[in-house]
Design a protein around this motif. Structure first.
Motif, PDB file in Angstrom:
ATOM      1  N   ALA A 134     -47.370  25.291  30.868  1.00 60.83           N
ATOM      2  CA  ALA A 134     -47.811  25.813  29.569  1.00 60.83           C
ATOM      3  C   ALA A 134     -48.743  24.814  28.904  1.00 60.83           C
ATOM      4  N   GLU A 191     -43.918  34.210  22.974  1.00 58.77           N
ATOM      5  CA  GLU A 191     -43.416  34.252  24.349  1.00 58.77           C
ATOM      6  C   GLU A 191     -42.534  33.033  24.607  1.00 58.77           C
ATOM      7  N   GLU A 192     -41.354  33.266  25.168  1.00 58.14           N
ATOM      8  CA  GLU A 192     -40.445  32.160  25.458  1.00 58.14           C
ATOM      9  C   GLU A 192     -40.939  31.393  26.679  1.00 58.14           C
ATOM     10  N   LYS A 193     -41.148  30.093  26.486  1.00 67.33           N
ATOM     11  CA  LYS A 193     -41.659  29.263  27.569  1.00 67.33           C
ATOM     12  C   LYS A 193     -40.837  27.985  27.686  1.00 67.33           C
ATOM     13  N   LYS A 228     -36.126  25.790  26.405  1.00 65.78           N
ATOM     14  CA  LYS A 228     -36.907  27.007  26.221  1.00 65.78           C
ATOM     15  C   LYS A 228     -37.205  27.190  24.740  1.00 65.78           C
TER      16      LYS A 228
END
Length: 206
Positions: free
Chosen positions: A42, A84-86, A78
């Motif tokens: 990410a 958006e969960e990253k 997380k």
């Protein structure tokens, strides 16, 4: 036939150049393989609203002079990024307060969590501002909750606006170079005005 010394040197240099070129051409898979093994999971880039020192002070949870005593090994959790969960890779910086202008008393240790770094061949890219190790600095800090964690951690408020290194009798920020005593007096003036209250800067939403 005599060959000039300069000609021999030129031929030798050309041979070395060709040899190096072929080495990198035929060994390029090594560099490619090393890159492929490190996965960027990410990227996080921040944009900061320009704030005055008074606005930073009023909005901060902690304003303090101190030092980072230690840096943790990389961790992961997380967290929601852009809806958006990253997976986030981070380091925790243990910051010991030496002189407090807002927030905790001197001697208190808090955790500044900074996203970014590498863990198990995974890379998280971030432009978050990092406190300096073993360097006196005045930081404007804001409490921040990462993911579902109940840990109390902080980040530097306003990016580079909220970090001032102390060097001798100077407080040095990205856009400011001030006498340290004058800067402390300014912070004490804000303390008298706001106390421990948290005041949103103009235009901020709750």
């Amino acid at each position: 036939m005599k060959i000039k010394k300069t000609t021999l040197i030129s031929i030798a240099c050309l041979g070395i150049f060709i040899g190096i070129t072929f080495f990198f051409l035929f060994n390029n898979d090594f560099n490619t393989k090393a890159y492929d093994e490190e996965k960027v999971i990410a990227k996080q880039y921040n944009s900061y609203v320009k704030m005055s020192k008074e606005e930073l002070f009023a909005y901060a949870d902690i304003v303090a002079l101190g030092k980072v005593k230690e840096i943790s090994e990389p961790g992961e959790l997380k967290h929601d990024i852009g809806g958006e969960e990253k997976l986030v890779i981070f380091n925790d910086y243990t910051f010991e307060i030496v002189e407090a202008f807002k927030g905790f008393n001197p001697g208190t240790e808090i955790i500044i969590r900074v996203p970014g770094g590498k863990l198990n061949n995974r890379i998280f890219i971030s432009d978050a501002v990092v406190p300096d190790l073993n360097q006196s600095q005045i930081l404007f800090l804001k409490k921040y909750q990462w993911g579902n964690s109940n840990e109390v951690t902080y980040h530097i408020l306003g990016g580079h606006q909220g970090k001032f290194l102390v060097n001798g009798n100077k407080a040095i920020g990205m856009e400011m170079d001030r006498d340290i005593n004058n800067f402390k007096d300014e912070l004490k003036t804000y303390k008298d005005k706001y106390g421990e209250k948290i005041v949103l800067p103009p235009g901020f939403l709750k």
